[in-house]
Design a protein around this motif. Sequence first.
Motif, PDB file in Angstrom:
ATOM      1  N   ALA A 332       0.841  -1.200   0.000  1.00 22.26           N
ATOM      2  CA  ALA A 332       0.000   0.000   0.000  1.00 22.26           C
ATOM      3  C   ALA A 332       0.865   1.234   0.000  1.00 22.26           C
ATOM      4  N   GLY A 333       0.366   2.297  -0.631  1.00 20.05           N
ATOM      5  CA  GLY A 333       1.003   3.603  -0.527  1.00 20.05           C
ATOM      6  C   GLY A 333       0.650   4.244   0.801  1.00 20.05           C
ATOM      7  N   ASP A 334       1.093   5.500   0.988  1.00 21.84           N
ATOM      8  CA  ASP A 334       0.840   6.166   2.265  1.00 21.84           C
ATOM      9  C   ASP A 334      -0.448   6.974   2.269  1.00 21.84           C
ATOM     10  N   ASN A 335      -1.217   6.904   1.179  1.00 19.40           N
ATOM     11  CA  ASN A 335      -2.574   7.446   1.156  1.00 19.40           C
ATOM     12  C   ASN A 335      -3.336   6.758   0.042  1.00 19.40           C
ATOM     13  N   ALA A 336      -4.595   7.091  -0.126  1.00 15.42           N
ATOM     14  CA  ALA A 336      -5.468   6.352  -1.034  1.00 15.42           C
ATOM     15  C   ALA A 336      -5.032   6.418  -2.481  1.00 15.42           C
ATOM     16  N   ILE A 337      -4.379   7.505  -2.888  1.00 17.43           N
ATOM     17  CA  ILE A 337      -4.040   7.686  -4.301  1.00 17.43           C
ATOM     18  C   ILE A 337      -2.550   7.965  -4.482  1.00 17.43           C
ATOM     19  N   SER A 338      -1.709   7.374  -3.663  1.00 22.17           N
ATOM     20  CA  SER A 338      -0.274   7.620  -3.726  1.00 22.17           C
ATOM     21  C   SER A 338       0.292   7.330  -5.110  1.00 22.17           C
ATOM     22  N   SER A 339       1.249   8.127  -5.514  1.00 23.82           N
ATOM     23  CA  SER A 339       1.946   7.894  -6.776  1.00 23.82           C
ATOM     24  C   SER A 339       2.901   6.711  -6.634  1.00 23.82           C
ATOM     25  N   GLN A 340       3.393   6.240  -7.751  1.00 16.68           N
ATOM     26  CA  GLN A 340       4.261   5.072  -7.803  1.00 16.68           C
ATOM     27  C   GLN A 340       5.400   5.135  -6.793  1.00 16.68           C
ATOM     28  N   ASN A 341       5.473   4.108  -5.935  1.00 15.68           N
ATOM     29  CA  ASN A 341       6.567   3.908  -4.979  1.00 15.68           C
ATOM     30  C   ASN A 341       6.719   5.030  -3.951  1.00 15.68           C
ATOM     31  N   ILE A 342       5.705   5.861  -3.792  1.00 19.69           N
ATOM     32  CA  ILE A 342       5.768   6.927  -2.784  1.00 19.69           C
ATOM     33  C   ILE A 342       5.199   6.392  -1.466  1.00 19.69           C
ATOM     34  N   GLY A 343       6.069   6.287  -0.473  1.00 17.63           N
ATOM     35  CA  GLY A 343       5.642   5.835   0.853  1.00 17.63           C
ATOM     36  C   GLY A 343       5.152   4.404   0.896  1.00 17.63           C
ATOM     37  N   THR A 344       5.618   3.551  -0.013  1.00 20.77           N
ATOM     38  CA  THR A 344       5.110   2.179  -0.122  1.00 20.77           C
ATOM     39  C   THR A 344       5.486   1.331   1.082  1.00 20.77           C
ATOM     40  N   ASN A 345       4.523   0.580   1.592  1.00 20.07           N
ATOM     41  CA  ASN A 345       4.754  -0.401   2.649  1.00 20.07           C
ATOM     42  C   ASN A 345       4.370  -1.764   2.097  1.00 20.07           C
ATOM     43  N   THR A 346       5.294  -2.713   2.095  1.00 18.09           N
ATOM     44  CA  THR A 346       5.044  -4.026   1.497  1.00 18.09           C
ATOM     45  C   THR A 346       4.579  -5.075   2.497  1.00 18.09           C
ATOM     46  N   ASN A 347       4.399  -4.684   3.753  1.00 17.45           N
ATOM     47  CA  ASN A 347       3.889  -5.610   4.773  1.00 17.45           C
ATOM     48  C   ASN A 347       2.372  -5.479   4.835  1.00 17.45           C
ATOM     49  N   TYR A 348       1.664  -6.462   4.307  1.00 16.43           N
ATOM     50  CA  TYR A 348       0.206  -6.373   4.197  1.00 16.43           C
ATOM     51  C   TYR A 348      -0.488  -6.221   5.541  1.00 16.43           C
ATOM     52  N   ALA A 349       0.158  -6.629   6.633  1.00 18.72           N
ATOM     53  CA  ALA A 349      -0.468  -6.579   7.959  1.00 18.72           C
ATOM     54  C   ALA A 349      -0.165  -5.291   8.714  1.00 18.72           C
ATOM     55  N   SER A 350       0.600  -4.397   8.119  1.00 18.35           N
ATOM     56  CA  SER A 350       0.947  -3.149   8.798  1.00 18.35           C
ATOM     57  C   SER A 350      -0.282  -2.250   8.925  1.00 18.35           C
ATOM     58  N   THR A 351      -0.223  -1.313   9.841  1.00 11.90           N
ATOM     59  CA  THR A 351      -1.345  -0.386  10.034  1.00 11.90           C
ATOM     60  C   THR A 351      -1.589   0.468   8.797  1.00 11.90           C
ATOM     61  N   GLN A 352      -0.575   0.640   7.980  1.00 13.10           N
ATOM     62  CA  GLN A 352      -0.737   1.367   6.722  1.00 13.10           C
ATOM     63  C   GLN A 352      -1.372   0.490   5.646  1.00 13.10           C
ATOM     64  N   SER A 353      -0.837  -0.707   5.467  1.00 10.15           N
ATOM     65  CA  SER A 353      -1.261  -1.547   4.336  1.00 10.15           C
ATOM     66  C   SER A 353      -2.679  -2.088   4.463  1.00 10.15           C
ATOM     67  N   VAL A 354      -3.204  -2.201   5.686  1.00 10.92           N
ATOM     68  CA  VAL A 354      -4.566  -2.702   5.817  1.00 10.92           C
ATOM     69  C   VAL A 354      -5.580  -1.740   5.196  1.00 10.92           C
ATOM     70  N   ASN A 355      -5.179  -0.498   4.961  1.00  6.18           N
ATOM     71  CA  ASN A 355      -6.059   0.439   4.270  1.00  6.18           C
ATOM     72  C   ASN A 355      -6.277   0.051   2.811  1.00  6.18           C
ATOM     73  N   ALA A 356      -5.417  -0.824   2.295  1.00  5.65           N
ATOM     74  CA  ALA A 356      -5.555  -1.320   0.933  1.00  5.65           C
ATOM     75  C   ALA A 356      -6.341  -2.619   0.876  1.00  5.65           C
ATOM     76  N   SER A 357      -6.997  -2.957   1.990  1.00  5.61           N
ATOM     77  CA  SER A 357      -7.831  -4.156   2.082  1.00  5.61           C
ATOM     78  C   SER A 357      -9.299  -3.776   1.938  1.00  5.61           C
ATOM     79  N   SER A 358     -10.118  -4.718   1.507  1.00  6.97           N
ATOM     80  CA  SER A 358     -11.550  -4.468   1.308  1.00  6.97           C
ATOM     81  C   SER A 358     -12.305  -4.234   2.603  1.00  6.97           C
ATOM     82  N   THR A 359     -11.668  -4.526   3.738  1.00 11.96           N
ATOM     83  CA  THR A 359     -12.300  -4.313   5.037  1.00 11.96           C
ATOM     84  C   THR A 359     -11.636  -3.200   5.834  1.00 11.96           C
ATOM     85  N   GLY A 360     -10.463  -2.742   5.403  1.00 10.83           N
ATOM     86  CA  GLY A 360      -9.698  -1.796   6.203  1.00 10.83           C
ATOM     87  C   GLY A 360      -8.970  -2.475   7.338  1.00 10.83           C
TER      88      GLY A 360
END
Length: 507
Positions: A332-360
Amino acid sequence: MNVKKQDGVTLLVLVITIIVILIIVGTSVGTIVSRQGLLKSAQEAQEVQQNYSEKEEQKTNDLIDSVGSSGTGVNTIDLEENANSPKLREGMIPVKWKDDSWFVTDSSDDNWYNYGAKQWANIMLTDGMTVEGITSVETATLQEMKGKKVTSVGSMFVWIPRYAYRITENYHKGGDSITGKVDICFLKEATNNSAQEGKNIVEYNAATTKNYTSFPDGYVVHPAFQYEQNITGIWVAKFEASHTECTNQENTGSTNTNVTTKTLQVKPGITSWRNIQIGTSYSVCLNYQPTLNSHLMKNTEWGAVAYFSQSVYGKSDKIWINNSGSYITGSAGDNAISSQNIGTNTNYASTQSVNASSTGNVTGVYDLVGGAWEYTASYIDNSYVKEVGTDGAISSNNQYDYGDVLIKGANKTKFNYTMANTDNSTNNYGINKEKYGDAIYEVSSNSISNWDDSWNAEFSQFPSAETPFMIRGGEYGSSSLAGIYAFQGKSGGPATNCSFRPVLVVL
């Protein structure tokens, strides 16, 4: 289900009953309560009853576990919502998220899932899965593994229970600042009856006027829950597909990959399987888990996840983009519409990346927005994708045979569209307005090449002419145009920015 009784209350009732009986036969109350053995006898009797209750409770729990495994009953965990229990088969291991890790559980566990709390049911397959203290998950029983920590994940899938829906705001609208609302009504087992109220949901009929404001006429049974027969739910891949040679290096997902010989998996933290034409991905999915009716995700199934996510049972907000330029699943990026590789977090379970999940949260479906575009088993039925000979045989047109196997495939494994008299994006979009559940016409206002007329101003380009196959979600660099409602036409050929996703159906 809890059949236990409070010890004190049960003992009191038992003592009073004995006293009443003895009074009837002529014994005084004083004599009764003075006898030292009476309360002891009552205690012993109560212990016998308690042992019996515990045995009955175990029988009940065993029955619940059986029902949950067969999928013939409704969710006993949260009766106020009545979502269908996930259907399981051998090799499907229920897991729940606890203390920042996955743990093995079973269908009798009250904490496996709770759709009212946006906690969706997850399972793992045994491919590469390891469990703490277990030598082999393939040979261990579920009860041996229950409660133990998963140390290496297997392929993951998420349960979407059968439901009817209605769009209560912004039906067939789209563009900047326009987001719709979706109301969900769970259906009982494989019926069209509301699990909450027992009413029959009026199924969609193209000859009737759609009414999205009143129950039950405003609800339509979602078409994703039909697979030759009515089904109680579907298992959707939690991440974009990868194969067993994928690592966290981008090229491992796109080099020499347009083949059926690689082994499909669904896991986080690695590159998605790309550069594979739609027909090959269709075949790979069919061969993946044939006993579980595995198949390439159809457009209606994509829509089922999208609408469920938009409801109170899902994130009900913009899903953040996976902006990993290396196509790492679950990022996930660091906001809903982050540009390519800006603030990317590759850990799906992080507090940031769960925002890229269908449930949050970590229990939802990932990579629906960004990452790679995803091929779905859907296309516009035009002369570009097939020619019918005088003998009735279907052949590919010119050198393009990307989706021939899909076109010839069983109806249950695809969802196709009608071509307009003039084959272009706008005309094809309009003539297919009676299609529903696919998160296309219902959630957009127009279809112009690479335009932003879907909810949240996401891509809205309907298939046409030389781009007859459907792709969804956008890619990592699409920024605000990427989204769960984004759709576009594609040739069907291998592309380094296109992946896919399998779905399982347990009948």
